[in-house]
Design a protein around this motif. Structure first.
Motif, PDB file in Angstrom:
ATOM      1  N   GLU A   1       1.676   1.455  11.157  1.00  0.00           N
ATOM      2  CA  GLU A   1       1.152   2.709  10.954  1.00  0.00           C
ATOM      3  C   GLU A   1       1.566   3.992  11.353  1.00  0.00           C
ATOM      4  OE1 GLU A   1      -3.355   1.700  13.463  1.00  0.00           O
ATOM      5  OE2 GLU A   1      -1.985  -0.126  14.436  1.00  0.00           O
TER       6      GLU A   1
ATOM      7  N   ASP B   1       7.606  -5.542  10.240  1.00  0.00           N
ATOM      8  CA  ASP B   1       6.821  -5.426  11.579  1.00  0.00           C
ATOM      9  C   ASP B   1       5.798  -4.605  11.154  1.00  0.00           C
ATOM     10  OD1 ASP B   1       4.902  -5.706  13.633  1.00  0.00           O
ATOM     11  OD2 ASP B   1       5.723  -4.396  14.631  1.00  0.00           O
ATOM     12  N   ILE B   2       4.470  -4.639  11.112  1.00  0.00           N
ATOM     13  CA  ILE B   2       3.091  -3.656  10.714  1.00  0.00           C
ATOM     14  C   ILE B   2       3.720  -2.220  11.674  1.00  0.00           C
ATOM     15  CG2 ILE B   2       0.770  -3.179  11.657  1.00  0.00           C
ATOM     16  CD1 ILE B   2      -0.313  -5.343  10.526  1.00  0.00           C
TER      17      ILE B   2
ATOM     18  N   CYS C   1      -2.567   0.434   6.982  1.00  0.00           N
ATOM     19  CA  CYS C   1      -1.175   0.253   7.193  1.00  0.00           C
ATOM     20  C   CYS C   1      -0.133  -0.344   6.398  1.00  0.00           C
ATOM     21  CB  CYS C   1      -1.231  -0.284   8.880  1.00  0.00           C
ATOM     22  SG  CYS C   1      -1.208  -2.076   9.116  1.00  0.00           S
ATOM     23  N   LYS C   2       1.288  -0.314   6.777  1.00  0.00           N
ATOM     24  CA  LYS C   2       2.176  -0.900   5.996  1.00  0.00           C
ATOM     25  C   LYS C   2       3.521  -2.297   6.667  1.00  0.00           C
ATOM     26  CE  LYS C   2       2.912   3.286   2.798  1.00  0.00           C
ATOM     27  NZ  LYS C   2       2.541   2.423   1.694  1.00  0.00           N
ATOM     28  N   MET C   3       3.267  -3.578   5.908  1.00  0.00           N
ATOM     29  CA  MET C   3       4.581  -4.402   6.401  1.00  0.00           C
ATOM     30  C   MET C   3       5.741  -4.130   5.613  1.00  0.00           C
ATOM     31  SD  MET C   3       5.058  -6.842   8.487  1.00  0.00           S
ATOM     32  CE  MET C   3       3.145  -7.770   8.113  1.00  0.00           C
TER      33      MET C   3
ATOM     34  N   ILE D   1      -0.938  -3.203   4.143  1.00  0.00           N
ATOM     35  CA  ILE D   1      -2.268  -4.058   4.700  1.00  0.00           C
ATOM     36  C   ILE D   1      -3.609  -3.482   4.850  1.00  0.00           C
ATOM     37  CG2 ILE D   1      -2.330  -4.783   6.896  1.00  0.00           C
ATOM     38  CD1 ILE D   1      -0.320  -6.134   5.176  1.00  0.00           C
TER      39      ILE D   1
ATOM     40  N   ASP E   1      -2.196  -9.000   6.611  1.00  0.00           N
ATOM     41  CA  ASP E   1      -1.265  -9.970   7.152  1.00  0.00           C
ATOM     42  C   ASP E   1      -1.330 -10.790   7.811  1.00  0.00           C
ATOM     43  OD1 ASP E   1      -3.309  -8.180   8.613  1.00  0.00           O
ATOM     44  OD2 ASP E   1      -1.601  -8.532  10.310  1.00  0.00           O
TER      45      ASP E   1
END
Length: 206
Positions: free
Chosen positions: A158, A155-156, A93-95, A177, A73
């Motif tokens: 989790e 946003d990120i 994690c993911k954006m 991410i 990120d």
């Protein structure tokens, strides 16, 4: 000749230091409570320092560090002239785009987006041909749609628990991410005999 690491403070640094120790590098002067800024291993060949995430690519690009470990990120939000060598899969994690489940994104209408990642958000919606008004936030971005400041957030995510607790849901996933190992472009050439083995050793730990 020393190989210097720039590590992003927090969980990423903790895991990165564990990897270095697993590879045989011993940092006798390091502790989480230490006020020292630079830590050198017992052989005097590897050292690291801890900085805020956005600063890692800067230190590596400018040659103050040979190697950096930082989240993807950060690399997307703060592009730098560095080589991205490895996906370390730390802090996965993911954006995402998030908002109210019963209010899907209405493309074609200008969107107001709250985010800590204005570059990533702008680029994502630009690829969709969507007009957006980006609001840069530094705190809890989940608050923005709750009080009507924005239509959605980027946003990120989790676990997604914070979103759920505030009545929000993931509406779209932008990208995965995780932490990456980056290398200074000049160092990779001038110190390759030292850097190449370190990269190979990191690969064995993945």
């Amino acid at each position: 000749m020393i190989i210097r690491f720039a590590l992003a403070k927090g969980r990423v640094a903790k895991k990165a230091i564990e990897l270095l120790v697993a590879l045989g590098y011993i940092f006798e002067d390091y502790s989480e409570k230490s006020r020292k800024l630079i830590f050198t291993d017992t052989t005097g060949t590897v050292e690291f320092f801890l900085v805020k995430s956005p600063d890692v690519p800067i230190y590596v690009e400018k040659g103050a560090a040979d190697i950096g470990i930082v989240g993807k990120d950060v690399l997307m939000e703060h592009p730098a002239q560095v080589y991205e060598m490895l996906n370390l899969n730390i802090g996965r994690c993911k954006m995402c785009v998030a908002g109210f489940k019963d209010r899907p994104i209405l493309y074609g209408k200008k969107l107001v987006v709250g985010t800590k990642y204005p570059v990533i958000a702008k680029e994502y919606f630009h690829t969709k041909g969507q007009s957006v008004d980006i609001i840069k936030l530094n705190g809890s971005v989940e608050l923005a749609p709750l009080i009507g400041l924005s239509d959605c957030i980027v946003d990120i995510v989790e676990s997604g628990n914070t979103l759920k607790e505030n009545g929000l849901n993931v509406l779209e996933e932008i990208c995965d991410i995780s932490s990456r190992l980056i290398v200074n472009q000049v160092s990779l050439k001038t110190k390759h005999e030292l850097i190449d083995p370190i990269i190979k050793e990191f690969k064995t730990q993945l």
